[in-house]
Design a protein around this motif. Structure first.
Motif, mmCIF file in Angstrom:
data_model
loop_
_atom_site.group_PDB
_atom_site.id
_atom_site.type_symbol
_atom_site.label_atom_id
_atom_site.label_comp_id
_atom_site.label_asym_id
_atom_site.label_seq_id
_atom_site.Cartn_x
_atom_site.Cartn_y
_atom_site.Cartn_z
ATOM 1 N N LEU A 280 0.822 -1.208 0.000
ATOM 2 C CA LEU A 280 0.000 0.000 0.000
ATOM 3 C C LEU A 280 0.859 1.263 0.000
ATOM 4 O O LEU A 280 0.483 2.284 -0.579
ATOM 5 N N GLY A 281 2.007 1.196 0.640
ATOM 6 C CA GLY A 281 2.864 2.369 0.725
ATOM 7 C C GLY A 281 3.744 2.579 -0.493
ATOM 8 O O GLY A 281 4.375 3.637 -0.614
ATOM 9 N N LYS A 282 3.806 1.588 -1.410
ATOM 10 C CA LYS A 282 4.714 1.683 -2.556
ATOM 11 C C LYS A 282 4.015 1.835 -3.907
ATOM 12 O O LYS A 282 4.590 2.376 -4.850
ATOM 13 N N SER A 283 2.819 1.340 -4.013
ATOM 14 C CA SER A 283 2.183 1.197 -5.327
ATOM 15 C C SER A 283 1.507 2.472 -5.810
ATOM 16 O O SER A 283 0.663 3.052 -5.115
ATOM 17 N N GLU A 284 1.856 2.898 -7.020
ATOM 18 C CA GLU A 284 1.169 4.023 -7.660
ATOM 19 C C GLU A 284 -0.142 3.565 -8.297
ATOM 20 O O GLU A 284 -1.106 4.321 -8.361
ATOM 21 N N VAL A 285 -0.178 2.319 -8.761
ATOM 22 C CA VAL A 285 -1.413 1.786 -9.350
ATOM 23 C C VAL A 285 -2.505 1.714 -8.288
ATOM 24 O O VAL A 285 -3.672 2.003 -8.565
ATOM 25 N N LEU A 286 -2.125 1.361 -7.066
ATOM 26 C CA LEU A 286 -3.093 1.272 -5.980
ATOM 27 C C LEU A 286 -3.764 2.618 -5.738
ATOM 28 O O LEU A 286 -4.964 2.680 -5.457
ATOM 29 N N LEU A 287 -3.027 3.705 -5.877
ATOM 30 C CA LEU A 287 -3.609 5.035 -5.686
ATOM 31 C C LEU A 287 -4.695 5.305 -6.728
ATOM 32 O O LEU A 287 -5.734 5.903 -6.427
ATOM 33 N N LYS A 288 -4.460 4.843 -7.952
ATOM 34 C CA LYS A 288 -5.438 5.058 -9.024
ATOM 35 C C LYS A 288 -6.702 4.230 -8.796
ATOM 36 O O LYS A 288 -7.822 4.722 -8.992
ATOM 37 N N ILE A 289 -6.521 2.981 -8.387
ATOM 38 C CA ILE A 289 -7.706 2.146 -8.182
ATOM 39 C C ILE A 289 -8.449 2.573 -6.927
ATOM 40 O O ILE A 289 -9.673 2.452 -6.837
ATOM 41 N N ARG A 290 -7.722 3.126 -5.938
ATOM 42 C CA ARG A 290 -8.380 3.669 -4.742
ATOM 43 C C ARG A 290 -9.309 4.813 -5.130
ATOM 44 O O ARG A 290 -10.449 4.874 -4.681
#
Length: 488
Positions: A280-290
């Motif tokens: 969660l602290g590293k992923s840029e893709v996770l920010l987009k899907i969030r």
């Protein structure tokens, strides 16, 4: 000048003779490679009969008994087709199905660019084994990413849609036993190429893409818990979530289907809580899907809807429910047009206490509402009265003739009453909803939920019809249909 032309002609004749007399595909390939390196291949095969000689030599050698002879011949033809002009390449392409009539051996046995050109040749073969073969070889080859990409493009195109492709390749990978730690790096490479192909896809998605993608990702992450290559694990998850975003880009309605975000929860369970927190602290893709999940929640909130599965997805994209609630509170801070209960539910990520209230079954005092209520009751009694007249009256005529006459008059009176109620409703432009037993999305403004409003309910079943009125070209609900949760 004439001597020079004669020299060229002699050279072409010698090369064509060497092609015709070649004893192996590798010898023939070397001749063609040298000609391509000297940039004389177009002159060598300028005449149709010379091209035909070359094609015949390749197909003859491709019919050999060696396991990879068909693939080598396909690679030679694929390479030839890529350097010749469109008119000549058509004749080369037409020959490819002849050398690949049977399922060949592994592409990884070929050398260098042979793998790429062999994968190109498979695009022109229509045999039923091609799709499964391409999926298997796309994972099996150790290197040659260009070949892997072409194999996946061919296989996905033959599958028809993304969901079917994910299902098919998942079965192929399970059969190969994917999941050992030594294969994790290759799995990460495969997922990267998959993402590249899916980003270029503009065709159908297919049914339940979220579930199909989730199963595909799970096979690749089989060894994630035991792996020391944490970044490879994160890369696979990133690629899977990026594909989920592509699904939303292709069909925006998928953003509001909770199953689209199924890879999130699956990934969290596979990699473990600690590794997920670091991800969660590293992923840029996770920010987009969030952001995608939050926007989906916002649109549903504006429609006065809640969805516990999307609330679960919100919790997964944050490190905790509390952090998700803080973020949602800030996200909804300036939205003052939302229903307070709906807003409170989303801001708490579905943790608010259920609000129980009695269902108000009063129709109201308006004339149209009263007529609508009468129409509902009349229609509800129709089946009972029909049975009374059809089955009960004949029995009473035998045993109790006076009582039979009374029941018959009641049935006739009911029919008159039903006719008058129907005519009156038609005059007032009233009609039933005709949705009994249908499963639909819950809207508090349009439906009356039995037992009171309950957060998290999205799909409901109609248990009693409602009444609508048409006026000025618009339809207004006067009597809400009664509904109950569809999954109860």
């Amino acid at each position: 000048m004439e001597n020079k032309d004669q020299t060229y002609s002699d050279n072409w004749d010698k090369q064509l003779a060497s092609i015709r007399e070649a004893r192996s595909l590798r010898d023939l390939n070397e001749i063609l490679t040298n000609s391509m390196a000297r940039q004389t291949i177009h002159s060598l095969l300028k005449r149709d009969e010379d091209l035909r000689v070359t094609i015949d030599a390749i197909t003859r050698l491709g019919e050999g008994t060696e396991e990879d002879s068909g693939l080598l011949a396909g690679a030679a033809l694929g390479r030839l087709a890529s350097v010749l002009g469109s008119a000549q390449s058509r004749a080369v392409i037409d020959a490819i199905p002849r050398v690949l009539a049977r399922r060949p051996g592994a592409i990884d046995k070929l050398q260098g660019k042979e793998k790429y050109y062999a994968s190109l040749s498979l695009q022109y073969v229509e045999n039923p084994w091609v799709t499964d073969y391409c999926f298997n070889e796309a994972f099996a080859i150790n290197t040659a990413e260009n070949a892997r990409k072409v194999l996946l493009q061919t296989a996905i195109g033959r599958s028809g849609d993304l969901a079917s492709a994910w299902h098919a390749v998942t079965a192929a990978m399970v059969k190969q036993g994917v999941g050992t730690d030594g294969q994790l790096r290759r799995a990460a490479d495969v997922s990267s190429i998959w993402l590249e192909v899916v980003r270029g896809w503009s065709g159908p998605i297919g049914p339940r893409p979220g579930a199909a993608l989730s199963a595909w990702m799970a096979v690749l992450l089989n060894a994630a818990r035991a792996s020391t290559e944490e970044q490879l694990v994160f890369n696979i998850v990133d690629n899977a979530l990026a594909m989920a975003l592509r699904v939303v880009e292709l069909r925006f309605s998928n953003a509001f289907v909770a199953e689209t975000y199924q890879p999130l929860e699956r990934a969290k369970s596979l990699v473990g809580r600690d590794q997920w927190s670091r991800y969660l602290g590293k992923s840029e893709v996770l920010l987009k899907i969030r952001q995608c999940v939050q926007e989906s929640a916002l649109v549903l909130a504006r429609q006065n809807r809640t969805d516990k599965d999307i609330a679960t997805a919100l919790e997964v994209v944050f490190s905790s429910r509390e952090q998700a609630a803080r973020s949602m509170s800030a996200y909804f801070a300036e939205l003052h047009d939302l229903d307070p209960e709906i807003r409170a539910w989303w801001v708490s990520v579905g943790a608010v206490q259920q609000v129980q209230r009695e269902v108000n079954h009063q129709i109201g005092n308006g004339e149209d509402q009263q007529i609508g209520a009468l129409l509902i009751e009349v229609e509800a009694c129709k089946e009972t009265m029909d049975k009374l007249e059809r089955a009960v009256v004949p029995q009473l005529e035998i045993s109790e003739p006076p009582l039979a006459s009374t029941v018959k008059r009641a049935a006739v009176a009911y029919k008159d009453m039903a006719r008058i109620a129907t005519q009156l409703a038609r005059m007032r432009r009233l009609s039933k909803t005709s949705l009994l037993d249908a499963v639909i999305e819950y809207n508090p403004l349009q439906h009356e939920l039995l037992g009171g409003s309950r957060p998290g309910v999205r799909h409901v079943r109609i248990v009693r019809e409602g009444i609508q009125k048409e006026f000025a070209g618009k339809i207004k609900t006067l009597v809400k249909p009664w509904v109950e949760p569809a999954n109860d």
